[in-house]
Motif scaffolding. Structure first.
Motif, short mmCIF file in Angstrom:
data_model
loop_
_atom_site.label_atom_id
_atom_site.label_comp_id
_atom_site.label_asym_id
_atom_site.label_seq_id
_atom_site.Cartn_x
_atom_site.Cartn_y
_atom_site.Cartn_z
N THR A 169 -16.65 5.79 8.77
CA THR A 169 -16.28 6.66 7.65
C THR A 169 -16.42 5.90 6.32
O THR A 169 -16.91 6.45 5.33
N ALA A 170 -16.00 4.65 6.29
CA ALA A 170 -16.10 3.87 5.05
C ALA A 170 -17.56 3.68 4.65
O ALA A 170 -17.92 3.83 3.47
N ILE A 171 -18.40 3.36 5.63
CA ILE A 171 -19.81 3.14 5.32
C ILE A 171 -20.44 4.46 4.84
O ILE A 171 -21.18 4.49 3.85
N THR A 172 -20.09 5.54 5.51
CA THR A 172 -20.63 6.85 5.12
C THR A 172 -20.17 7.24 3.71
O THR A 172 -20.94 7.80 2.93
N ALA A 173 -18.91 6.94 3.40
CA ALA A 173 -18.36 7.36 2.11
C ALA A 173 -18.96 6.58 0.94
O ALA A 173 -19.03 7.10 -0.18
N PHE A 174 -19.38 5.34 1.16
CA PHE A 174 -19.76 4.50 0.02
C PHE A 174 -21.21 4.05 -0.02
O PHE A 174 -21.69 3.61 -1.07
N ILE A 175 -21.89 4.11 1.09
CA ILE A 175 -23.24 3.52 1.13
C ILE A 175 -24.32 4.58 0.97
O ILE A 175 -24.32 5.58 1.68
N ARG A 176 -25.24 4.29 0.06
CA ARG A 176 -26.35 5.22 -0.21
C ARG A 176 -27.66 4.57 0.24
O ARG A 176 -27.72 3.34 0.42
N PRO A 177 -28.74 5.42 0.34
CA PRO A 177 -30.04 4.85 0.71
C PRO A 177 -30.42 3.69 -0.22
O PRO A 177 -30.17 3.76 -1.42
N TYR A 183 0.86 -1.19 0.00
CA TYR A 183 0.00 0.00 0.00
C TYR A 183 0.89 1.23 0.00
O TYR A 183 1.82 1.32 0.81
N HIS A 184 0.58 2.17 -0.89
CA HIS A 184 1.41 3.37 -0.95
C HIS A 184 1.12 4.23 0.28
O HIS A 184 -0.02 4.63 0.50
N PRO A 185 2.19 4.54 1.06
CA PRO A 185 1.92 5.27 2.32
C PRO A 185 1.30 6.65 2.09
O PRO A 185 0.61 7.16 2.96
N GLU A 186 1.56 7.26 0.95
CA GLU A 186 1.04 8.62 0.76
C GLU A 186 -0.43 8.66 0.37
O GLU A 186 -1.13 9.63 0.65
N THR A 187 -0.90 7.64 -0.29
CA THR A 187 -2.26 7.72 -0.85
C THR A 187 -3.18 6.57 -0.43
O THR A 187 -4.38 6.61 -0.73
N GLU A 188 -2.63 5.55 0.20
CA GLU A 188 -3.44 4.34 0.39
C GLU A 188 -3.62 3.95 1.87
O GLU A 188 -4.17 2.88 2.16
N ILE A 189 -3.18 4.81 2.77
CA ILE A 189 -3.33 4.51 4.21
C ILE A 189 -3.74 5.80 4.93
O ILE A 189 -3.15 6.85 4.69
N THR A 190 -4.76 5.71 5.78
CA THR A 190 -5.17 6.86 6.59
C THR A 190 -5.29 6.43 8.04
O THR A 190 -5.86 5.37 8.34
N ILE A 191 -4.74 7.25 8.93
CA ILE A 191 -4.80 6.96 10.37
C ILE A 191 -6.16 7.46 10.89
O ILE A 191 -6.58 8.57 10.57
N HIS A 224 -9.30 7.73 -1.70
CA HIS A 224 -9.59 9.11 -2.07
C HIS A 224 -11.01 9.47 -1.61
O HIS A 224 -11.25 10.52 -1.01
N GLU A 225 -11.94 8.57 -1.86
CA GLU A 225 -13.33 8.81 -1.42
C GLU A 225 -13.44 8.73 0.10
O GLU A 225 -14.15 9.51 0.72
N PHE A 226 -12.74 7.76 0.68
CA PHE A 226 -12.73 7.62 2.14
C PHE A 226 -12.27 8.93 2.79
O PHE A 226 -12.89 9.45 3.73
N ASN A 227 -11.18 9.49 2.25
CA ASN A 227 -10.59 10.71 2.85
C ASN A 227 -11.51 11.92 2.74
O ASN A 227 -11.45 12.82 3.58
N LYS A 228 -12.36 11.93 1.71
CA LYS A 228 -13.29 13.06 1.59
C LYS A 228 -14.20 13.12 2.82
O LYS A 228 -14.52 14.19 3.32
#
Ligand code: PLP
Length: 382
Positions: free
Chosen positions: A101-109, A83-91, A251-255
């Motif tokens: 955050t993952a559920i919020t970023a990707f899941i719709r009604p 995993y690229h440390p700059e773009t693929e990992i978030t603390i 990228h979507e997760f970080n938004k």
């Protein structure tokens, strides 16, 4: 003023309820999953060092780079995926925030999210809040095995995400290599995301390897993987974890992450980046907890409970059908009041409150606590 609840069916979590009851009755507490032994003093000294070095203001949004680099190296060494440390990992603030955050970023009604049950309790409310539907995928029989043809039948055009958790809370089971291959085959070529909760990755027993989703290249390409420093380094109160996944997903997760917390505890990140340079503490964890499991199960071997030894995590499920026909909630409540021991009824991990006459014990406890727990457990129903 009247507010219509967004989560009308949600009660206070069992962990809070049992914790309170345990305190009221001065009970031995083997309910909630947290260690009651001290943290490595070296890790604590690194926190002080990080604070003194000035890591006291906001951290970068995704976390400090040295920590992300250590995580990337660790995952590559252990699971062979880079995993690229700059773009693929978030603390994150624990795995809980990573999951929300993952559920919020990707899941719709109206999306469907398949969840293996019994399940840890933070998935369902997040799915609910998004107006999505939780599709239950029950694990099978007393040993909680996987039925992959049943899983296949749960996938519909609305399926957006599958949540797995291995090593598994509450059952203490592991997904095996063939399970992960079945899952990979089922998800290959679909747009379904896999959210893989791997917070107990360093607690596998009897020589079994942790089958991270990132070991399986096709799965990895559609997976978000979360982990927890709280579990690994006996610091659950720090609420520190991370999410790893392909760049486009992160990228979507970080938004969402950036407006959810923006960033998480800075000095702890500095300390963890230093501490992770030495793999010994996490590489020793499986042996450490296996010894506790074995010690505890030997200590309760004269009891009237039945079990299959846990394969990972720091939990043990026990069957009490030789003791009583009470519901697990009634039984667990009575155990606190009459015997002074707090445990978790397994029905809370099922959406439908299923009654299988099982309790969950946590053995992440000192020898003294395990001894006191065992002495009580051996008297129950005798
Ligand atoms: C399966 C599972 N996932 C996630 C979490 C939450 O981890 P954290 O404390 O890092 O938020 C827990 C904690 O008990 C857990 O058991």
């Amino acid at each position: 003023m009247y507010h219509k609840s967004k989560l009308p069916n949600l009660a206070t979590t069992i962990f809070t309820t049992m914790g309170q009851l345990a305190r009221q009755h001065n009970a031995v507490n083997i309910s909630q999953g947290f260690p009651n032994f001290p943290t490595d003093p070296h890790l604590l000294s690194l926190v002080k060092k990080a604070m003194e070095a000035g890591l006291n203001q906001y951290a970068p949004m995704q976390g400090i780079l040295p920590l992300r680099e250590r995580i990337s190296e660790k995952m590559e060494t252990l699971y062979g995926h880079s995993y690229h440390p700059e773009t693929e990992i978030t603390i994150t603030a624990g795995a809980t925030q990573a999951i929300f955050t993952a559920i919020t970023a990707f899941i719709r009604p109206k999306d469907e999210v398949i969840v293996f049950e019994p399940a840890f309790d933070c998935y369902a409310p997040a799915i609910d809040l998004m107006g999505a539907t939780l599709v239950s995928m029950p694990m099978q029989g007393p040993n909680f095995t996987m039925d992959w043809s049943l899983f296949q039948s749960k996938i519909t055009p609305k399926t957006k995400m599958v949540i797995i958790n291995s090593p598994h809370n509450p059952t203490g089971t592991l997904l095996k290599q063939h399970d992960m291959e079945e899952l990979q085959n089922a998800l290959r070529g679909t747009n379904i995301l896999l959210l893989s909760d791997e917070v107990y990755e360093h607690m596998t027993f009897d020589g079994a390897a942790h089958q991270s989703a990132c070991r399986f290249p096709d799965l990895a390409s559609q997976s978000l993987i979360c982990a927890s420093f709280g579990k690994t380094f006996h610091v659950t109160g720090w609420k520190m974890g991370y999410m790893a996944g392909p760049k486009a997903l992160m990228h979507e997760f970080n938004k969402v992450h950036q407006y959810n917390v923006f960033c998480v505890n800075h000095p702890m990140q500095g300390a963890l980046a230093d501490y992770l340079q030495n793999p010994d503490p996490y590489m020793a964890l499986s042996a450490f907890y296996q010894e506790k499991r074995d010690y505890f199960l030997k200590a309760i071997s004269a009891s009237k409970f039945k079990w299959t030894p846990s394969e990972g995590t720091y939990f043990q499920v026990v069957d009490y059908s030789d003791i009583t026909t009470e519901t697990d909630m009634d039984f667990a409540t009575r155990l606190v009041r009459e015997y002074g021991i707090a445990t978790i009824p397994m029905s809370v991990f099922w959406e439908d409150g299923r009654q299988d006459q099982q309790l969950r014990f946590c053995f992440a406890k000192t020898k003294d606590t395990l001894d006191r727990a065992a002495e009580i457990i051996n008297r129950i129903g005798q």
